[in-house]
Design a protein around this motif. Structure first.
Motif, PDB file in Angstrom:
ATOM      1  N   ASP A  13       0.675  -1.352  -0.183  1.00 33.90           N
ATOM      2  CA  ASP A  13      -0.018   0.171   0.083  1.00 33.90           C
ATOM      3  C   ASP A  13       0.900   1.372  -0.021  1.00 33.90           C
ATOM      4  O   ASP A  13       0.631   2.211  -0.696  1.00 33.90           O
ATOM      5  CB  ASP A  13      -0.916  -0.052   1.220  1.00 33.90           C
ATOM      6  CG  ASP A  13      -2.228  -1.120   1.104  1.00 33.90           C
ATOM      7  OD1 ASP A  13      -2.357  -1.513  -0.151  1.00 33.90           O
ATOM      8  OD2 ASP A  13      -2.700  -1.075   2.072  1.00 33.90           O
ATOM      9  N   ALA A  14       1.927   1.205   0.739  1.00 34.83           N
ATOM     10  CA  ALA A  14       2.832   2.395   0.888  1.00 34.83           C
ATOM     11  C   ALA A  14       3.603   2.622  -0.600  1.00 34.83           C
ATOM     12  O   ALA A  14       3.451   3.771  -0.921  1.00 34.83           O
ATOM     13  CB  ALA A  14       3.752   2.305   2.001  1.00 34.83           C
ATOM     14  N   ARG A  15       3.987   1.433  -1.097  1.00 35.40           N
ATOM     15  CA  ARG A  15       4.540   1.643  -2.358  1.00 35.40           C
ATOM     16  C   ARG A  15       3.682   2.198  -3.438  1.00 35.40           C
ATOM     17  O   ARG A  15       4.249   2.834  -4.361  1.00 35.40           O
ATOM     18  CB  ARG A  15       5.414   0.324  -2.856  1.00 35.40           C
ATOM     19  CG  ARG A  15       6.735   0.349  -2.256  1.00 35.40           C
ATOM     20  CD  ARG A  15       6.770  -0.141  -1.191  1.00 35.40           C
ATOM     21  NE  ARG A  15       8.086  -0.298  -0.559  1.00 35.40           N
ATOM     22  CZ  ARG A  15       8.488  -0.742   0.665  1.00 35.40           C
ATOM     23  NH1 ARG A  15       7.408  -0.884   1.657  1.00 35.40           N
ATOM     24  NH2 ARG A  15       9.619  -0.999   1.071  1.00 35.40           N
ATOM     25  N   SER A  16       2.558   1.631  -3.318  1.00 38.81           N
ATOM     26  CA  SER A  16       1.609   1.990  -4.355  1.00 38.81           C
ATOM     27  C   SER A  16       1.064   3.369  -4.202  1.00 38.81           C
ATOM     28  O   SER A  16       0.862   4.241  -5.191  1.00 38.81           O
ATOM     29  CB  SER A  16       0.254   0.990  -4.339  1.00 38.81           C
ATOM     30  OG  SER A  16      -0.766   1.548  -5.109  1.00 38.81           O
ATOM     31  N   PHE A  17       0.937   4.068  -2.977  1.00 38.57           N
ATOM     32  CA  PHE A  17       0.660   5.397  -2.862  1.00 38.57           C
ATOM     33  C   PHE A  17       1.748   6.128  -3.293  1.00 38.57           C
ATOM     34  O   PHE A  17       1.454   7.308  -4.006  1.00 38.57           O
ATOM     35  CB  PHE A  17       0.480   5.583  -1.191  1.00 38.57           C
ATOM     36  CG  PHE A  17       0.231   7.090  -0.733  1.00 38.57           C
ATOM     37  CD1 PHE A  17      -0.833   7.644  -1.015  1.00 38.57           C
ATOM     38  CD2 PHE A  17       1.512   7.779  -0.438  1.00 38.57           C
ATOM     39  CE1 PHE A  17      -1.146   8.971  -0.557  1.00 38.57           C
ATOM     40  CE2 PHE A  17       1.382   8.997  -0.118  1.00 38.57           C
ATOM     41  CZ  PHE A  17      -0.084   9.610  -0.107  1.00 38.57           C
TER      42      PHE A  17
END
Length: 74
Positions: A14-18
């Motif tokens: 989720d953090a990388r996608s954000f």
């Protein structure tokens, strides 16, 4: 470069996608590697992807020849 991302936990993906969505249009490239057929949630709709096949022996050899050489000490 993120490798073996199929093993990442949900919060990390989720953090990388954000970050990838926020960096859209910026001169930044994210390399994210996963096994063929793995679904990386968050990277399917918002981020352009390029699926690469395996390298043949000659291409793998050229890639290894291009790797950076260690600098001499001193």
């Amino acid at each position: 470069m993120l490798d073996d991302t199929q093993w990442f936990d949900r919060a990390s993906l989720d953090a990388r996608s954000f970050a990838a969505r926020r960096l859209a249009g910026e001169p930044v490239t994210m390399l994210i590697a996963a096994r063929v057929g793995e679904h990386l949630r968050g990277f399917d709709r918002h981020v352009p992807t390029l699926t690469l096949g395996p390298l043949d022996g000659a291409a793998a050899g050229r890639l290894l020849d291009l790797r950076s050489q260690p600098r001499p000490a001193g």
